[in-house]
Motif scaffolding. Structure first.
Motif, short mmCIF file in Angstrom:
data_model
loop_
_atom_site.label_atom_id
_atom_site.label_comp_id
_atom_site.label_asym_id
_atom_site.label_seq_id
_atom_site.Cartn_x
_atom_site.Cartn_y
_atom_site.Cartn_z
N ASN A 157 0.80 -1.23 0.00
CA ASN A 157 0.00 0.00 0.00
C ASN A 157 0.84 1.28 0.00
O ASN A 157 0.55 2.20 -0.77
CB ASN A 157 -0.98 -0.03 1.16
N PRO A 158 1.87 1.40 0.85
CA PRO A 158 2.72 2.59 0.74
C PRO A 158 3.39 2.69 -0.63
O PRO A 158 3.55 3.79 -1.17
CB PRO A 158 3.76 2.39 1.85
N GLU A 159 3.77 1.55 -1.19
CA GLU A 159 4.37 1.56 -2.53
C GLU A 159 3.36 2.09 -3.56
O GLU A 159 3.70 2.91 -4.41
CB GLU A 159 4.83 0.16 -2.92
N ALA A 160 2.11 1.62 -3.45
CA ALA A 160 1.08 2.10 -4.37
C ALA A 160 0.86 3.60 -4.21
O ALA A 160 0.64 4.32 -5.19
CB ALA A 160 -0.22 1.35 -4.13
N ALA A 161 0.91 4.08 -2.97
CA ALA A 161 0.73 5.51 -2.72
C ALA A 161 1.84 6.33 -3.35
O ALA A 161 1.60 7.35 -4.01
CB ALA A 161 0.67 5.76 -1.21
N TRP A 162 3.09 5.89 -3.16
CA TRP A 162 4.22 6.62 -3.76
C TRP A 162 4.16 6.57 -5.29
O TRP A 162 4.48 7.56 -5.97
CB TRP A 162 5.54 6.06 -3.26
N ARG A 163 3.77 5.43 -5.84
CA ARG A 163 3.68 5.33 -7.31
C ARG A 163 2.56 6.23 -7.85
O ARG A 163 2.71 6.84 -8.91
CB ARG A 163 3.45 3.88 -7.73
N SER A 164 1.47 6.33 -7.12
CA SER A 164 0.38 7.22 -7.55
C SER A 164 0.83 8.68 -7.52
O SER A 164 0.53 9.46 -8.43
CB SER A 164 -0.84 7.02 -6.64
N ALA A 165 1.56 9.06 -6.45
CA ALA A 165 2.09 10.42 -6.37
C ALA A 165 3.09 10.68 -7.48
O ALA A 165 3.09 11.75 -8.11
CB ALA A 165 2.73 10.63 -5.00
N MET A 166 3.95 9.70 -7.74
CA MET A 166 4.92 9.81 -8.83
C MET A 166 4.21 9.99 -10.16
O MET A 166 4.61 10.82 -11.00
CB MET A 166 5.78 8.55 -8.87
#
Length: 685
Positions: A571-580
């Motif tokens: 989930n944190p990875e998905a959040a950072w990828r969405s922000a990216m």
């Protein structure tokens, strides 16, 4: 076939079936209502139910093959038709059927028309335990007062026939207030328990008094002077005496639970009370402190199942919150295994397992199944109902979640997190006015005490298109808080006042606040990341292209750095990828932006999570909109408009400049018209 039906009528089989059904229903009602009064086990009630079900076909066969005659029961085949008295028997059965059905109707009407009496009975058996006054001379012993109060509450919460208010709702009151009636009214209870605790060396003195809130009369008062080793017995006696005074019925299981000491080691039990007595705040410091104390308790008594269960529970919470590492996760699982081996029947152990499955495995369905018997064993534990509602939201069981959250609020009427969760859930299912009405009863979401709740009031107003009301709401909030500055930035952005939006977002970002809140990337990364993306967008719309590019580049750099390190979960990875993805879209790197957004969705093992799933789809739609793929963006928005948890409405689509790239698209324009009906469908209860 016709002759068979005629024969059924002649032999009164249909009358026998109707009489049996009515009599069986009455018998089951008597068993369920009367047996518990005499402490007859629930298994006996189940036997009665099974017996009447199994007995039905035998009763029908009996009525077919036998006839009741003046000479007694005879086989129907042995009776001459000319001598049969089935008509007279039928008339007798009719009278009995009428009598039974009359009793059924009376019982049903009594149950339906006398809810106030039942409610009054519940109110008569309701109690709030105020904080116990600490009379100990040594500050180090202060936790005993909170610990004993908490353990008495825990014992009372096991009794299904009582309504017990949680400590999170009573801890705001003083130990000996003068306004007992007012407090009782606020907490919706009929009785108040006051107490004091004094610990000296190896002795403890506990004073308690039970008060009738309506009359201010003391129903009873007691002083317990005991050795410290006997502290559990004191708590047990107090809980049992309260139950007796309120005429609460205890099941055999409840009685055993109240009288069974969790450990024979007084020092371990004192540590257990110390951990439970600390505040209910789920801060990192608080969680670390609880874990450390429970470790000490199980070190003193390796057979202390309750302490093992609590150690596991808080380890799971720490890992979920990002406070714990893989080692703590393993420790939490080992603690759960130990608790299960020691006391598999304890509901607290099952509760710890449900938390582990939720936070450690994201097995929401398994956790909810594990929690079902706990709700029956610990009916007065608001935390159990809260956890159940949180799981049901994840599974898309929205109405069940609302019901369980309301049950939690009944037991914790002053708990800010419970109130926030009820309001947020109402908003997530489109009941924005209901959420606002609930919040109007409190200051929650207006003060700095709970910054994570500040977003909910303006968000409910924005999705309804009520910008003026949102302006008034924001004016009531502490202006200097970064969270409030970000909300003021959004308000200005929705009004197309880009200079003010830039100013407010810049202040919020400059604060370097580490606030995590649900409105931004499901709280997996700092909210300031989304604030900076909104700042860049505002700058872009205001024509400050270079500054916008710099902010997008900074978010890109932060995301790149974060993704270079292995994340604790998907989930944190998905959040950072969405922000990216959004940062790359702002920089014009279309292909890379879409790749990151799609990878964010693919990363998630639980992308269909009913609570968080729409949020990840929202960021994918934003990326498509910013990169010019209107068809894909509109398709996602169309789905989100009639899906709970999206917090998306046609009004918000009209307000938010983030959708400006779609304004000229025919499908988007059609969506703004047709979407109103879909949004209304989501909001319907």
């Amino acid at each position: 076939m016709t002759s068979f039906l005629t024969e059924l009528q002649r032999r009164n089989v249909h009358r026998a079936a109707l009489f049996y059904a009515g009599a069986a229903w009455l018998l089951v009602q008597i068993a369920t209502q009367v047996f518990p009064f005499f402490d007859i086990p629930n298994a006996t009630v189940r036997i009665v139910v099974i017996a009447v079900v199994v007995g039905f076909p035998f009763a029908m066969l009996f009525s077919w093959f036998y006839e009741w005659t003046p000479q007694g029961i005879k086989l129907e085949s042995e009776i001459d038709r000319s001598e049969s008295v089935t008509k007279q028997t039928g008339k007798t059965l009719d009278r009995w059927i009428i009598a039974v059905l009359a009793l059924v109707v009376v019982l049903l009407l009594t149950d339906r028309l006398t809810p106030s009496k039942a409610a009054a009975g519940l109110a008569d058996k309701s109690i709030a335990v105020l904080p116990f006054e600490n009379l100990s001379a040594e500050p180090a012993n202060a936790f005993f007062a909170n610990g004993i109060q908490d353990e008495i509450l825990t014992g009372l919460a096991r009794i299904g026939d009582l309504k017990v208010i949680s400590r999170t709702s009573t801890q705001r009151y003083s130990s000996r207030p003068g306004n007992i009636a007012e407090i009782a009214k606020e907490l919706a209870v009929a009785h108040i328990l006051e107490g004091s605790v004094q610990k000296s060396a190896n002795r403890i003195r506990v004073n308690v008094q039970l008060i009738d809130a309506a009359t201010d009369n003391h129903l009873w008062a007691e002083t317990y002077d005991r050795e410290l080793d006997d502290v559990f017995a004191v708590q047990s006696e107090v809980a049992q005496k309260i139950a007796a005074s309120l005429k609460a019925k205890l099941t055999p299981a409840e009685r055993v639970a109240l009288t069974t000491s969790p450990t024979a080691n007084p020092a371990a039990y004192a540590l257990y009370m110390k951990a439970r007595a600390s505040s209910g705040q789920m801060s990192r410091q608080e969680i670390d402190q609880k874990i450390a104390i429970y470790r000490e308790a199980v070190a003193l008594d390796p057979d202390f199942a309750l302490a093992w269960a609590e150690l596991s529970r808080y380890a799971s919470v720490a890992v979920w919150g990002g406070y714990g590492d893989d080692q703590l996760a393993l420790e939490g699982q080992a603690a759960l295994d130990r608790a299960t081996a020691l006391a598999p029947e304890l509901p607290q152990v099952a509760k710890a397992r449900a938390v582990f499955l939720y936070y450690g495995r994201r097995d929401y369905a398994g956790a909810l199944t594990t929690l079902e018997p706990v709700k029956k064993a610990l009916p007065g534990d608001f935390d159990v109902w809260l956890l159940s509602g949180l799981l049901e939201r994840r599974l898309g069981l929205w109405q069940q979640a609302v019901a369980d959250f309301e049950r939690a609020r009944l037991l914790a009427p002053k708990d800010d997190f419970v109130i926030f969760t009820v309001a947020a859930t109402q908003a997530l299912i489109g009941h924005y006015d209901a959420a606002l009405a609930l919040l109007a009863e409190t200051r929650l979401g207006l003060d700095a005490d709970v910054p994570s709740a500040l977003w909910i009031r303006p968000q409910c107003l924005w999705v309804l298109g009520r910008l003026d009301d949102a302006e008034q709401t924001l004016a009531q909030m502490p202006a200097g808080l970064p969270a409030v500055q970000s909300l003021q930035g959004l308000q200005a952005l929705y009004r197309r006042d880009y200079p003010v939006a830039i100013e407010q977002f810049r202040k919020a970002v400059a604060s370097k606040a580490d606030l995590d809140w649900d409105l931004s990337f499901s709280s997996y990364i700092p909210a300031r990341i989304e604030w900076q993306l909104r700042l860049a967008m505002s700058e872009q719309l205001a024509g400050a292209t270079e500054q916008a590019r710099a902010d997008y580049e900074q978010v890109k750099a932060l995301a790149t750095s974060a993704l270079a390190v292995k994340q604790k979960s998907a989930n944190p990875e998905a959040a950072w990828r969405s922000a990216m993805a959004i940062a790359l879209a702002g920089l014009g790197e279309t292909a890379a932006a879409v790749e990151q957004a799609q990878q964010a969705i693919a990363t998630l093992a639980d992308a269909n999570d009913a609570l968080e799933g729409p949020g990840w789809q929202y960021y994918l739609a934003v990326t498509y909109a910013m990169t010019g793929d209107a068809a894909k963006a509109v398709a996602i928005l169309d789905r989100l408009l009639h899906r709970p948890s999206s917090l998306l409405t046609v009004e918000l689509l009209k307000l938010d400049p983030i959708w400006d790239p779609l304004r000229q698209d025919a499908q988007f324009r059609s969506l703004l018209v047709e979407g109103k009906a879909k949004t209304a469908a989501v909001a319907a209860p």
